[in-house]
Design an enzyme around this catalytic site. Structure first.
Site, PDB file in Angstrom:
ATOM      1  N   SER A  27     -36.518 -25.120  -5.844  1.00 29.17           N
ATOM      2  CA  SER A  27     -35.785 -25.837  -5.209  1.00 29.17           C
ATOM      3  C   SER A  27     -37.286 -26.525  -4.411  1.00 29.17           C
ATOM      4  CB  SER A  27     -35.385 -25.557  -4.324  1.00 29.17           C
ATOM      5  OG  SER A  27     -34.479 -27.216  -3.286  1.00 29.17           O
ATOM      6  N   ARG A  35     -36.576 -35.890   7.776  1.00 23.44           N
ATOM      7  CA  ARG A  35     -35.071 -35.469   7.602  1.00 23.44           C
ATOM      8  C   ARG A  35     -34.021 -37.373   8.777  1.00 23.44           C
ATOM      9  NH1 ARG A  35     -35.315 -34.550   3.763  1.00 23.44           N
ATOM     10  NH2 ARG A  35     -35.288 -32.776   2.542  1.00 23.44           N
ATOM     11  N   ASP A  70     -30.627 -29.230   6.208  1.00 22.17           N
ATOM     12  CA  ASP A  70     -30.610 -30.064   6.362  1.00 22.17           C
ATOM     13  C   ASP A  70     -29.412 -30.908   6.439  1.00 22.17           C
ATOM     14  OD1 ASP A  70     -33.380 -30.340   6.022  1.00 22.17           O
ATOM     15  OD2 ASP A  70     -32.967 -30.409   3.526  1.00 22.17           O
ATOM     16  N   ASP A 110     -28.064 -32.085  -7.592  1.00 19.26           N
ATOM     17  CA  ASP A 110     -27.136 -32.573  -6.688  1.00 19.26           C
ATOM     18  C   ASP A 110     -26.816 -34.325  -6.479  1.00 19.26           C
ATOM     19  OD1 ASP A 110     -26.879 -29.731  -5.822  1.00 19.26           O
ATOM     20  OD2 ASP A 110     -28.677 -30.265  -4.692  1.00 19.26           O
TER      21      ASP A 110
HETATM   22  N1  ARG Z   1     -36.381 -24.716   5.592  1.00 19.35           N
HETATM   23  C1  ARG Z   1     -36.777 -25.904   5.168  1.00 19.35           C
HETATM   24  C2  ARG Z   1     -36.115 -26.191   6.728  1.00 19.35           C
HETATM   25  O1  ARG Z   1     -35.131 -26.389   6.866  1.00 19.35           O
HETATM   26  C3  ARG Z   1     -37.480 -26.538   3.934  1.00 19.35           C
HETATM   27  C4  ARG Z   1     -36.101 -26.522   3.261  1.00 19.35           C
HETATM   28  C5  ARG Z   1     -36.929 -27.352   2.084  1.00 19.35           C
HETATM   29  N2  ARG Z   1     -36.138 -27.876   0.894  1.00 19.35           N
HETATM   30  C6  ARG Z   1     -35.952 -27.524  -0.396  1.00 19.35           C
HETATM   31  N3  ARG Z   1     -35.664 -27.701  -1.427  1.00 19.35           N
HETATM   32  N4  ARG Z   1     -37.541 -26.776  -1.217  1.00 19.35           N
HETATM   33  O2  ARG Z   1     -36.985 -27.563   6.734  1.00 19.35           O
END
Ligand code: ARG
Length: 402
Positions: free
Chosen positions: A179, A101, A130, A22
Site C-alpha cells: 500500500s 491529511r 488516517d 477502497d
Molecule cells: N503510517 C503512516 C502514517 O500514519 C503512513 C501511512 C501511509 N499509508 C499507506 N497506505 N502507505 O502517517
C-alpha cells in the site's frame, strides 16, 4: 466533471476519492448502504504523481461519478516547511502522510460545502491513523461523517470480490500489493510482505531513491528565518525546491527509512518511507540552528519540536498547542538565516559546512590557537569554575566513604 443540478431533496455526500480499490468500492456502498442519492468524488492534489490523477479521473468517469480535483500543493508545501522549522519527525518519519491529511480533509470539506453535500466519507480502515486525522477536521462541521470500510468491517478480499461482482473499474496499479501513499514530502510503503518485521525489503519497493552508490555531491541550501529558500544560490518556492531536492538527493539514495511505527491506536506497524528532500532540509535546518541558537535554546527547542511532531503525527495541526509551540519556534527562527552545505553520499545527507551572520560563535574565543577567550577573559579565569565543578559529587563521595 459534471455537476448535475440536484433539487434540494437530493442527498449528496462528498467522498475522499483516489480511484483505488477502497474508495471505488465506497461509491456504490454510500448509495446502497447509507441512502445517499449522489456521491461527489474529491481528489486533493498534495503532490501525488500524475498517474494517480489519471487513475482517479478514469475511474470516476467509468463510475459516472461527479469528480472534483482541488490543488492544495502549495498549502501543503508551506505546512511541510513549518515542519522543517520544527525539525519534525515521528519515530524517524518526517510526517508526509500525516501532515497531508488535515490539508486534504479541509479541502474536501470546502468542496462539500460549495456543492451542497450533507455528508463526508473516506475509505480509511479502522486500524490506521488516517481515519482519525480526517475526522478530526470533519467533525468540526455539521456534516454526517461516514467511514464505510470501517463501519461495514470490509476487508481487502471482500472489496475485490464486491468490485468484481459489480464490474467496478478497479485497475491493478497496486505495486506488488504494497500500500503506497505518495505526496510531495514522502512516499509511504506498507503492507504485504513488509508486514513481517524480519523481512528485508528488496530494491523494488523504492521509487524515489536509487541504491546508495559511491558518488557524492555537495549542495548548498539557503535559509531565511528558518524557511528553506534557495538551492545553490537560486531562490526557489517551497514546491519547486522540494521537487528539485527529491530528484537530486534521491539519486544518491538519500532519505530511506525503515521503522517500527507506533500508530495512534497503539498498533505497531512496519513502515518504509522515502523522503529525500525532507531529509536534506531537516538535516540542513538543524545544522544551521546548531550554529545560531544558544545551548539552552537548542535543548528546550528539542522538547518543543517533539511536541510539534506528536501533534503533527496526530494530524492536529490547528490545535491551540500548535499555535503556542509555533510562537516559540517563530521567536527562535529569527536568527535561522544563512546557508548550509550538505554532502550527499552513500544514502546520507550530511551537513559539512554552515554559515550565518547570526552565529553564536567566535572562532577566536574557542580556538586552541589563541591564548585568551576575549579581551578581558583569559584561560586562567576558568580555574575558579574548575574548582567548583563537581562540588556536590565530591561531598556525596565523602559521605559514601564514611
Ligand atoms: N503510517 C503512516 C502514517 O500514519 C503512513 C501511512 C501511509 N499509508 C499507506 N497506505 N502507505 O502517517
Amino acid at each position: 466533471m459534471s455537476d448535475s443540478d440536484p433539487d434540494s431533496n437530493t442527498d449528496r455526500v462528498a467522498l475522499a476519492f483516489s480511484g483505488g480499490l477502497d474508495t471505488t468500492v465506497c461509491v456504490p456502498l454510500l448509495e446502497e448502504e447509507y441512502g445517499y442519492d449522489e456521491v461527489v468524488g474529491v481528489t486533493v492534489d498534495v503532490g501525488q504523481p500524475a498517474e494517480e490523477f489519471a487513475e482517479a479521473e478514469a475511474t470516476a468517469e467509468a463510475l459516472d461519478l461527479e469528480h472534483h480535483v482541488v490543488d492544495a500543493t502549495e498549502e501543503f508545501a508551506d505546512l511541510c516547511f513549518e515542519a522543517v522549522r520544527a525539525n519534525a519527525s515521528y519515530q524517524g518519519y518526517p510526517l508526509g502522510t500525516a501532515l497531508a491529511r488535515p490539508v486534504i480533509a479541509a479541502a474536501i470539506l470546502e468542496v462539500a460545502e460549495t456543492h451542497r453535500c450533507t455528508g463526508l466519507a473516506h475509505g480509511c480502515t479502522g486500524k490506521g491513523n488516517d481515519q482519525l486525522r480526517f475526522e478530526a477536521v470533519w467533525r468540526d462541521s455539521d456534516m454526517e461523517v461516514i467511514a464505510p470500510v470501517r463501519e461495514l468491517g470490509l476487508t481487502r478480499g471482500f472489496e475485490q470480490e464486491y468490485a468484481a461482482e459489480r464490474d467496478l473499474p478497479v485497475s491493478g496499479g497496486d505495486e506488488g500489493n504494497c500500500s503506497i501513499d505518495t505526496n510531495l514530502w514522502s512516499r509511504s510503503i506498507e503492507g504485504s510482505e513488509l508486514e513481517e518485521p524480519g523481512h528485508v525489503p528488496g530494491e523494488g519497493i523504492y521509487e524515489w531513491t536509487a541504491a546508495p552508490g559511491e558518488e557524492t555531491l555537495e549542495i548548498e541550501v539557503g535559509f531565511e528565518n528558518g524557511y528553506p529558500v534557495s538551492l545553490d544560490g537560486t531562490a526557489m518556492e517551497p514546491v519547486e525546491l522540494t521537487e528539485e531536492l527529491n530528484e537530486l538527493a534521491g539519486a544518491y539514495g538519500v532519505g530511506r527509512s525503515d521503522i517500527m511505527e507506533d500508530r495512534m491506536l497503539g498498533l505497531k506497524v512496519r513502515e518504509n518511507y522515502e523522503h529525500p528532500a525532507a531529509t536534506v532540509l531537516l538535516n540542513a535546518h538543524e545544522a544551521l540552528e546548531d550554529l545560531v541558537l544558544t545551548r539552552e535554546e537548542r535543548a528546550f527547542k528539542k522538547r518543543v519540536d517533539h511536541e510539534w511532531s506528536e501533534k503533527g503525527y496526530q494530524g492536529l495541526v490547528e490545535a491551540p498547542l500548535m499555535r503556542a509551540l509555533e510562537a516559540f519556534i517563530e521567536e527562535t527562527q529569527t536568527r535561522v538565516t544563512g546557508a548550509v552545505t550538505v554532502r550527499l553520499e552513500g544514502g546520507q545527507a550530511r551537513p559539512v559546512g554552515r554559515s550565518s551572520e547570526h552565529a553564536v560563535y567566535s572562532a577566536e574565543a574557542s580556538s586552541f590557537d589563541t591564548e585568551d577567550v576575549t579581551g578581558d577573559i583569559e584561560q586562567a579565569d576558568a580555574t575558579g569554575v574548575a574548582k567548583y565543578h563537581g562540588f556536590q559529587e565530591r561531598l556525596a563521595d565523602a559521605t559514601d566513604r564514611k
